[in-house]
Design a protein around this motif. Structure first.
Motif, PDB file in Angstrom:
ATOM      1  N   ALA A  45       0.846  -1.199   0.000  1.00  9.30           N
ATOM      2  CA  ALA A  45       0.000   0.000   0.000  1.00  9.30           C
ATOM      3  C   ALA A  45       0.874   1.238   0.000  1.00  9.30           C
ATOM      4  O   ALA A  45       1.917   1.274   0.657  1.00  9.30           O
ATOM      5  CB  ALA A  45      -0.913   0.009   1.223  1.00  9.30           C
ATOM      6  N   GLU A  46       0.454   2.224  -0.769  1.00 10.38           N
ATOM      7  CA  GLU A  46       1.188   3.488  -0.798  1.00 10.38           C
ATOM      8  C   GLU A  46       0.202   4.630  -0.557  1.00 10.38           C
ATOM      9  O   GLU A  46      -0.895   4.641  -1.116  1.00 10.38           O
ATOM     10  CB  GLU A  46       1.881   3.676  -2.151  1.00 10.38           C
ATOM     11  N   LEU A  47       0.608   5.582   0.298  1.00  7.57           N
ATOM     12  CA  LEU A  47      -0.226   6.759   0.578  1.00  7.57           C
ATOM     13  C   LEU A  47       0.231   7.885  -0.330  1.00  7.57           C
ATOM     14  O   LEU A  47       1.391   8.302  -0.261  1.00  7.57           O
ATOM     15  CB  LEU A  47      -0.034   7.189   2.031  1.00  7.57           C
ATOM     16  N   ILE A  48      -0.669   8.360  -1.184  1.00 11.83           N
ATOM     17  CA  ILE A  48      -0.289   9.467  -2.070  1.00 11.83           C
ATOM     18  C   ILE A  48      -1.265  10.626  -1.880  1.00 11.83           C
ATOM     19  O   ILE A  48      -2.477  10.449  -1.908  1.00 11.83           O
ATOM     20  CB  ILE A  48      -0.232   9.031  -3.559  1.00 11.83           C
ATOM     21  N   MET A  49      -0.702  11.814  -1.637  1.00 14.69           N
ATOM     22  CA  MET A  49      -1.542  12.991  -1.395  1.00 14.69           C
ATOM     23  C   MET A  49      -0.962  14.166  -2.171  1.00 14.69           C
ATOM     24  O   MET A  49       0.252  14.284  -2.305  1.00 14.69           O
ATOM     25  CB  MET A  49      -1.505  13.382   0.093  1.00 14.69           C
ATOM     26  N   ARG A  67       3.473  10.048   0.508  1.00 12.93           N
ATOM     27  CA  ARG A  67       4.247  10.598  -0.609  1.00 12.93           C
ATOM     28  C   ARG A  67       3.427  11.708  -1.254  1.00 12.93           C
ATOM     29  O   ARG A  67       2.297  11.492  -1.703  1.00 12.93           O
ATOM     30  CB  ARG A  67       4.542   9.495  -1.636  1.00 12.93           C
ATOM     31  N   VAL A  68       3.990  12.914  -1.217  1.00 18.17           N
ATOM     32  CA  VAL A  68       3.290  14.063  -1.799  1.00 18.17           C
ATOM     33  C   VAL A  68       3.603  14.107  -3.287  1.00 18.17           C
ATOM     34  O   VAL A  68       4.771  14.111  -3.685  1.00 18.17           O
ATOM     35  CB  VAL A  68       3.715  15.376  -1.094  1.00 18.17           C
ATOM     36  N   THR A  69       2.550  14.072  -4.102  1.00 21.47           N
ATOM     37  CA  THR A  69       2.728  14.000  -5.561  1.00 21.47           C
ATOM     38  C   THR A  69       1.543  14.683  -6.255  1.00 21.47           C
ATOM     39  O   THR A  69       0.425  14.637  -5.743  1.00 21.47           O
ATOM     40  CB  THR A  69       2.826  12.524  -6.033  1.00 21.47           C
ATOM     41  N   PRO A  70       1.790  15.298  -7.406  1.00 26.03           N
ATOM     42  CA  PRO A  70       0.664  15.930  -8.117  1.00 26.03           C
ATOM     43  C   PRO A  70      -0.117  14.958  -8.999  1.00 26.03           C
ATOM     44  O   PRO A  70      -1.151  15.311  -9.538  1.00 26.03           O
ATOM     45  CB  PRO A  70       1.357  16.986  -8.987  1.00 26.03           C
ATOM     46  N   ALA A  71       0.405  13.715  -9.154  1.00 25.93           N
ATOM     47  CA  ALA A  71      -0.230  12.789 -10.096  1.00 25.93           C
ATOM     48  C   ALA A  71      -0.131  11.351  -9.605  1.00 25.93           C
ATOM     49  O   ALA A  71       0.754  11.010  -8.812  1.00 25.93           O
ATOM     50  CB  ALA A  71       0.451  12.893 -11.462  1.00 25.93           C
ATOM     51  N   VAL A  72      -1.044  10.524 -10.068  1.00 29.20           N
ATOM     52  CA  VAL A  72      -0.930   9.083  -9.834  1.00 29.20           C
ATOM     53  C   VAL A  72       0.060   8.581 -10.878  1.00 29.20           C
ATOM     54  O   VAL A  72      -0.288   8.389 -12.036  1.00 29.20           O
ATOM     55  CB  VAL A  72      -2.297   8.375  -9.971  1.00 29.20           C
ATOM     56  N   ASP A  73       1.304   8.433 -10.468  1.00 29.43           N
ATOM     57  CA  ASP A  73       2.385   8.198 -11.432  1.00 29.43           C
ATOM     58  C   ASP A  73       2.925   6.770 -11.382  1.00 29.43           C
ATOM     59  O   ASP A  73       3.996   6.492 -11.909  1.00 29.43           O
ATOM     60  CB  ASP A  73       3.516   9.220 -11.189  1.00 29.43           C
ATOM     61  N   ARG A  74       2.204   5.886 -10.707  1.00 23.03           N
ATOM     62  CA  ARG A  74       2.598   4.475 -10.703  1.00 23.03           C
ATOM     63  C   ARG A  74       1.373   3.616 -10.995  1.00 23.03           C
ATOM     64  O   ARG A  74       0.253   4.109 -10.930  1.00 23.03           O
ATOM     65  CB  ARG A  74       3.197   4.084  -9.341  1.00 23.03           C
ATOM     66  N   GLU A  75       1.599   2.347 -11.241  1.00 24.70           N
ATOM     67  CA  GLU A  75       0.490   1.431 -11.528  1.00 24.70           C
ATOM     68  C   GLU A  75       0.025   0.749 -10.245  1.00 24.70           C
ATOM     69  O   GLU A  75       0.852   0.264  -9.466  1.00 24.70           O
ATOM     70  CB  GLU A  75       0.964   0.349 -12.513  1.00 24.70           C
ATOM     71  N   TYR A  76      -1.262   0.717 -10.041  1.00 21.78           N
ATOM     72  CA  TYR A  76      -1.820   0.030  -8.872  1.00 21.78           C
ATOM     73  C   TYR A  76      -2.960  -0.870  -9.326  1.00 21.78           C
ATOM     74  O   TYR A  76      -3.563  -0.625 -10.380  1.00 21.78           O
ATOM     75  CB  TYR A  76      -2.363   1.048  -7.862  1.00 21.78           C
ATOM     76  N   ASP A  77      -3.273  -1.868  -8.525  1.00 18.63           N
ATOM     77  CA  ASP A  77      -4.458  -2.682  -8.811  1.00 18.63           C
ATOM     78  C   ASP A  77      -5.726  -1.858  -8.558  1.00 18.63           C
ATOM     79  O   ASP A  77      -6.741  -2.041  -9.225  1.00 18.63           O
ATOM     80  CB  ASP A  77      -4.477  -3.943  -7.936  1.00 18.63           C
ATOM     81  N   ALA A  78      -5.641  -0.983  -7.550  1.00 12.49           N
ATOM     82  CA  ALA A  78      -6.775  -0.099  -7.253  1.00 12.49           C
ATOM     83  C   ALA A  78      -6.289   1.066  -6.401  1.00 12.49           C
ATOM     84  O   ALA A  78      -5.297   0.945  -5.673  1.00 12.49           O
ATOM     85  CB  ALA A  78      -7.873  -0.858  -6.499  1.00 12.49           C
ATOM     86  N   ILE A  93      -3.636  14.250 -10.850  1.00  8.29           N
ATOM     87  CA  ILE A  93      -3.734  13.997 -12.293  1.00  8.29           C
ATOM     88  C   ILE A  93      -3.724  12.476 -12.521  1.00  8.29           C
ATOM     89  O   ILE A  93      -3.016  11.744 -11.812  1.00  8.29           O
ATOM     90  CB  ILE A  93      -2.545  14.663 -13.023  1.00  8.29           C
ATOM     91  N   ASP A  94      -4.480  12.029 -13.504  1.00  5.85           N
ATOM     92  CA  ASP A  94      -4.533  10.625 -13.945  1.00  5.85           C
ATOM     93  C   ASP A  94      -5.180   9.660 -12.956  1.00  5.85           C
ATOM     94  O   ASP A  94      -5.100   8.439 -13.144  1.00  5.85           O
ATOM     95  CB  ASP A  94      -3.120  10.092 -14.302  1.00  5.85           C
ATOM     96  N   LEU A  95      -5.821  10.209 -11.926  1.00 10.42           N
ATOM     97  CA  LEU A  95      -6.534   9.327 -10.990  1.00 10.42           C
ATOM     98  C   LEU A  95      -7.646   8.567 -11.717  1.00 10.42           C
ATOM     99  O   LEU A  95      -7.897   7.388 -11.435  1.00 10.42           O
ATOM    100  CB  LEU A  95      -7.117  10.163  -9.836  1.00 10.42           C
ATOM    101  N   ASP A  96      -8.277   9.233 -12.679  1.00 10.50           N
ATOM    102  CA  ASP A  96      -9.406   8.602 -13.380  1.00 10.50           C
ATOM    103  C   ASP A  96      -8.980   7.441 -14.286  1.00 10.50           C
ATOM    104  O   ASP A  96      -9.822   6.715 -14.806  1.00 10.50           O
ATOM    105  CB  ASP A  96     -10.189   9.658 -14.179  1.00 10.50           C
ATOM    106  N   LYS A  97      -7.657   7.253 -14.449  1.00  8.69           N
ATOM    107  CA  LYS A  97      -7.190   6.127 -15.284  1.00  8.69           C
ATOM    108  C   LYS A  97      -7.060   4.846 -14.457  1.00  8.69           C
ATOM    109  O   LYS A  97      -6.724   3.795 -14.987  1.00  8.69           O
ATOM    110  CB  LYS A  97      -5.841   6.470 -15.915  1.00  8.69           C
ATOM    111  N   GLN A  98      -7.267   4.954 -13.147  1.00 15.23           N
ATOM    112  CA  GLN A  98      -7.090   3.810 -12.246  1.00 15.23           C
ATOM    113  C   GLN A  98      -8.439   3.176 -11.910  1.00 15.23           C
ATOM    114  O   GLN A  98      -9.487   3.791 -12.115  1.00 15.23           O
ATOM    115  CB  GLN A  98      -6.442   4.284 -10.933  1.00 15.23           C
ATOM    116  N   LEU A  99      -8.366   1.985 -11.338  1.00 12.27           N
ATOM    117  CA  LEU A  99      -9.579   1.410 -10.753  1.00 12.27           C
ATOM    118  C   LEU A  99      -9.780   2.113  -9.409  1.00 12.27           C
ATOM    119  O   LEU A  99      -8.912   2.053  -8.539  1.00 12.27           O
ATOM    120  CB  LEU A  99      -9.407  -0.098 -10.539  1.00 12.27           C
ATOM    121  N   VAL A 100     -10.895   2.818  -9.284  1.00 13.68           N
ATOM    122  CA  VAL A 100     -11.080   3.702  -8.129  1.00 13.68           C
ATOM    123  C   VAL A 100     -12.113   3.132  -7.156  1.00 13.68           C
ATOM    124  O   VAL A 100     -13.191   2.687  -7.564  1.00 13.68           O
ATOM    125  CB  VAL A 100     -11.524   5.109  -8.623  1.00 13.68           C
TER     126      VAL A 100
END
Ligand code: 5GP
Ligand code: MN
Length: 345
Positions: A45-49, A67-78, A93-100
Motif C-alpha cells: 500500500a502506498e499513501l499518495i496525497m 508521498r506528496v505527488t501531483p499525479a498518480v504516477d505508478r500502476e496500482y491494482d486499485a 492527475i490521472d486518478l481517473d485512469k485507475q480502478l477507483v
C-alpha cells in the motif's frame, strides 16, 4: 458497498490510498488507518496525497510514509479515494485512469468510483475503516486505533456534534481498548498549535461581525494578516468554530483569503440549519452542519452572498437555502467590533 471492498482487498495486492487536498483529521486518520490495515494483511500500500500532512496530524503513526505527488504516477491494482465528494477532490492527475474505490460518509458524494462504499450514517470515514477491519478479520492494532480515533474526534468535534452516535462511542471504546490514550491524541491534535496560529486568531477575531438578530456571525482572514503573524496556510483551520461557541449564534462563515480575490469559505451551523446546500451552490459541499466552498470575488461580495444565504437558512430552518443571495440589507445591519489592529503598520 462493503462486501465489494472486502472482495477487492482479498483478491488484489498493490494499492494506493489518497484523500482530498488540504487533508483533515478524518481524511488522514482514515487513510492512514487503511494503510495499516492493508499492511496487516501483507498487501502493498502506498499513501499518495497532493498536499503535505498538516502540523496537527504529524504525530499520527505512518505520516512519514505519505508521498506528496501531483499525479498518480505508478500502476496500482486499485486506488482508494477516501472522504472525497468527487474525483477531482484529491487534486491528482490521472486518478481517473485507475480502478477507483470511493469510500465516504457524505450523503452528497458522487458515485465516481468503480466501487462505491458510502455510509452516511458513519460519524467519520474512520468508523467505516474500523468496520472494514472487522469485516476482514484484521486485529485493530494500536496504529490503526490511533489513526481511526483521530478521525472520530476531529469529525465529531470531540463527540460534540450531532453525528455522534451510540455506535461512535462503541467504536471509540474499542479503540481505547486497543491502546489509544485519548488525552494523548487530543493533546497532539488540539493542544499542539504553533504560536503563529494564536497570533493570527487574535487578528482574525477583530473582524468578527454578526447580523442584527445575532444568529449569524462571520469573520475573515486576509493574506496580510497571515503574513503579519508568519502563519502557515493551515493556521486558520478551525477559526470558524469560535463564534459558534456563543449560544445565540446558529450559523457562521469564515472567509480565508488564499490568493488575491480568492476565499476558502468554511460554513458551520447548529441543529437543522443546512449549510451543505449553501456550499453546493458555490461548487463546494460537506455535511449539514459543516461545509465549505471556494469564492472568487471581493470580500464584500463574499459576505453579501454567503451571509444572506446563512440568514435565509436560519430563518427557514429545515428547508436549507431558498435563495436570498441578493439581499443587501444584512451586511449593512451588521454589528462590527472596532478593528484596532487595522491601524498597525
Ligand atoms: P472545512 O470548513 O473544515 O474546510 O470543511 C468542512 C466540511 O466541508 C468537510 O466535511 C469538508 O469535506 C467539506 N468541504 C470543505 N470544502 C469543500 C469543497 O470545496 N468541496 C466539497 N465537496 N466539500 C468541502
Ligand atoms: Mn469526514
Amino acid at each position: 458497498m462493503l462486501s465489494q471492498v472486502v472482495e477487492l482487498i482479498e483478491s488484489k495486492r498493490r494499492f494506493a490510498i489518497t484523500s482530498h487536498i488540504r487533508p483533515d483529521g478524518d481524511s488522514l486518520g482514515s487513510s492512514l488507518g487503511l494503510y495499516w490495515l492493508l499492511g496487516a494483511l501483507g498487501k502493498e500500500a502506498e499513501l499518495i496525497m497532493r498536499d503535505p500532512v498538516p502540523h496537527a496530524y504529524q504525530k499520527l503513526p505512518g505520516t512519514e510514509f505519505v508521498r506528496v505527488t501531483p499525479a498518480v504516477d505508478r500502476e496500482y491494482d486499485a486506488v482508494f479515494v477516501i472522504e472525497c465528494s468527487d474525483i477531482t477532490r484529491p487534486g491528482l492527475i490521472d486518478l481517473d485512469k485507475q480502478l477507483v474505490v470511493n469510500i465516504d460518509h457524505h450523503s452528497t458524494t458522487a458515485l465516481f468510483g468503480d466501487i462505491n462504499w458510502i455510509d452516511s450514517t458513519a460519524s467519520a470515514v474512520g468508523e467505516m475503516i474500523y468496520n472494514l477491519c472487522k469485516a476482514l478479520g484484521v486485529r485493530v492494532t494500536r496504529e490503526i486505533a490511533e489513526c481511526v480515533y483521530t478521525a472520530l474526534i476531529t469529525d465529531t468535534g470531540s463527540f460534540h456534534y450531532s453525528n455522534t452516535s451510540e455506535r461512535t462511542f462503541k467504536v471509540a471504546s474499542e479503540l481505547v481498548r486497543a491502546g489509544v490514550k485519548p488525552a494523548k491524541v487530543s493533546q497532539a491534535v488540539f493542544a499542539n498549535y504553533p504560536w503563529s496560529k494564536i497570533e493570527l486568531l487574535g487578528e482574525v477575531l477583530t473582524t468578527l461581525k454578526r447580523d442584527s438578530t445575532g444568529r449569524v456571525a462571520w469573520l475573515a482572514q486576509t493574506l496580510d494578516m497571515q503574513e503579519r503573524a508568519h502563519a502557515s496556510d493551515e493556521d486558520g483551520d478551525g477559526f470558524v468554530n469560535y463564534p459558534m461557541s456563543c449560544g445565540d449564534v446558529e450559523a457562521c462563515a469564515f472567509f480565508k483569503e488564499t490568493a488575491p480575490g480568492v476565499y476558502r469559505v468554511s460554513l458551520r451551523s447548529k441543529c437543522d440549519v443546512n449549510v451543505a446546500r449553501i456550499a453546493e451552490r458555490f461548487g463546494g459541499g460537506g455535511h449539514r452542519n459543516a461545509a465549505g466552498c471556494t469564492f472568487e470575488g471581493t470580500i464584500e461580495d463574499a459576505e453579501r452572498q454567503l451571509v444572506s444565504l446563512l440568514l435565509d437558512a436560519v430563518e427557514n430552518r429545515g428547508n436549507g437555502a431558498s435563495g436570498a443571495a441578493n439581499r443587501q440589507d444584512v451586511v449593512v445591519a451588521a454589528e462590527r467590533k472596532p478593528a484596532e489592529r487595522d491601524a498597525r503598520p
